[in-house]
Design a protein around this motif. Structure first.
Motif, mmCIF file in Angstrom:
data_model
loop_
_atom_site.group_PDB
_atom_site.id
_atom_site.type_symbol
_atom_site.label_atom_id
_atom_site.label_comp_id
_atom_site.label_asym_id
_atom_site.label_seq_id
_atom_site.Cartn_x
_atom_site.Cartn_y
_atom_site.Cartn_z
ATOM 1 N N PHE A 99 0.681 -1.262 -0.024
ATOM 2 C CA PHE A 99 0.200 -0.066 0.223
ATOM 3 C C PHE A 99 1.124 1.191 0.071
ATOM 4 O O PHE A 99 0.639 2.111 -0.630
ATOM 5 N N PHE A 100 1.949 1.385 0.989
ATOM 6 C CA PHE A 100 2.730 2.477 0.928
ATOM 7 C C PHE A 100 3.439 2.792 -0.637
ATOM 8 O O PHE A 100 3.673 3.923 -0.789
ATOM 9 N N ALA A 101 4.093 1.320 -1.122
ATOM 10 C CA ALA A 101 4.822 1.665 -2.341
ATOM 11 C C ALA A 101 3.899 1.905 -3.554
ATOM 12 O O ALA A 101 4.392 3.050 -3.818
ATOM 13 N N LYS A 102 2.439 1.815 -3.668
ATOM 14 C CA LYS A 102 1.263 2.451 -3.968
ATOM 15 C C LYS A 102 0.941 3.519 -4.004
ATOM 16 O O LYS A 102 1.030 4.619 -4.677
ATOM 17 N N TYR A 103 1.074 4.304 -2.280
ATOM 18 C CA TYR A 103 0.599 5.442 -3.086
ATOM 19 C C TYR A 103 1.050 6.636 -1.840
ATOM 20 O O TYR A 103 1.012 7.376 -1.399
ATOM 21 N N GLY A 104 2.303 6.244 -1.789
ATOM 22 C CA GLY A 104 2.833 7.519 -0.469
ATOM 23 C C GLY A 104 2.688 7.591 1.194
ATOM 24 O O GLY A 104 2.286 7.432 1.058
#
Length: 196
Positions: A99-104
């Motif tokens: 999720f972090f990789a996708k949305y920063g």
């Protein structure tokens, strides 16, 4: 276990608003118990509604900050070793990483509304060394409305404050719709910027 946690929360009542913040600092203490109970204390006249909401929101940031620090200063090996003490499993960390990789950085806000991600999302924020002030602001803004709803429900229900969790769960989808729309808008504008 729940009875033990309730006894612990009741002990924090003597510390007033600071007690609410302190109880929420421990990630293993469910906010779904602390916040409606704080609302009940408002109902009893022991606290002010707005004071309880502010204290709950600040406490809702202090808990995630411990996981942020664990991710930032310990990295994945330490998180995998000690995460279980914060009720964080490896699968939660994996989901939060994706999720972090996708949305920063915005995940510090958006991740709070997604089951299976909401607790662990602080860890990849820490591992990515996200700006701590951004993390605090995003987390506080996400925690404020949820805290306000739980505290108000506890206040409105009075002696039946324990029903707050079930009522919140019943209407949670209505709350998640605007968040989902925001998420779609956020992704769309981000992709558009990349194309430009």
């Amino acid at each position: 276990m729940e009875a033990l946690i309730l006894e612990m929360i009741e002990a924090f009542k003597g510390l007033s608003y600071f007690g609410i913040m302190l109880a929420l600092t421990f990630e293993f203490v469910p906010a779904e118990l602390v916040l409606p109970l704080a609302g009940f204390w408002v109902y009893e006249g022991d606290m002010n509604l707005y004071g309880a909401i502010i204290a709950g929101s600040i406490g809702g940031v202090l808990g995630p900050l411990t996981l942020y620090a664990l991710g930032r200063y310990g990295g994945r090996p330490v998180v995998l070793k000690f995460g279980k003490y914060f009720l964080v499993k490896e699968e939660h960390i994996d989901k939060a990483d994706v999720f972090f990789a996708k949305y920063g950085g915005a995940v510090a806000f958006l991740g709070r509304f997604i089951p299976g991600v909401r607790t662990a999302i602080s860890i990849p924020c820490g591992m990515a060394k996200m700006n701590i002030w951004k993390f605090i602001i995003y987390t506080y803004v996400a925690m404020l409305p949820v805290t306000a709803i739980y505290v108000y429900l506890g206040y409105a229900l009075g002696p039946q404050w324990e029903r707050a969790g079930a009522i919140f769960a019943q209407y949670a989808n209505y709350l998640l719709i605007p968040i989902a729309l925001f998420l779609i808008w956020f992704v769309f504008t981000r992709l558009r910027k990349r194309k430009i």
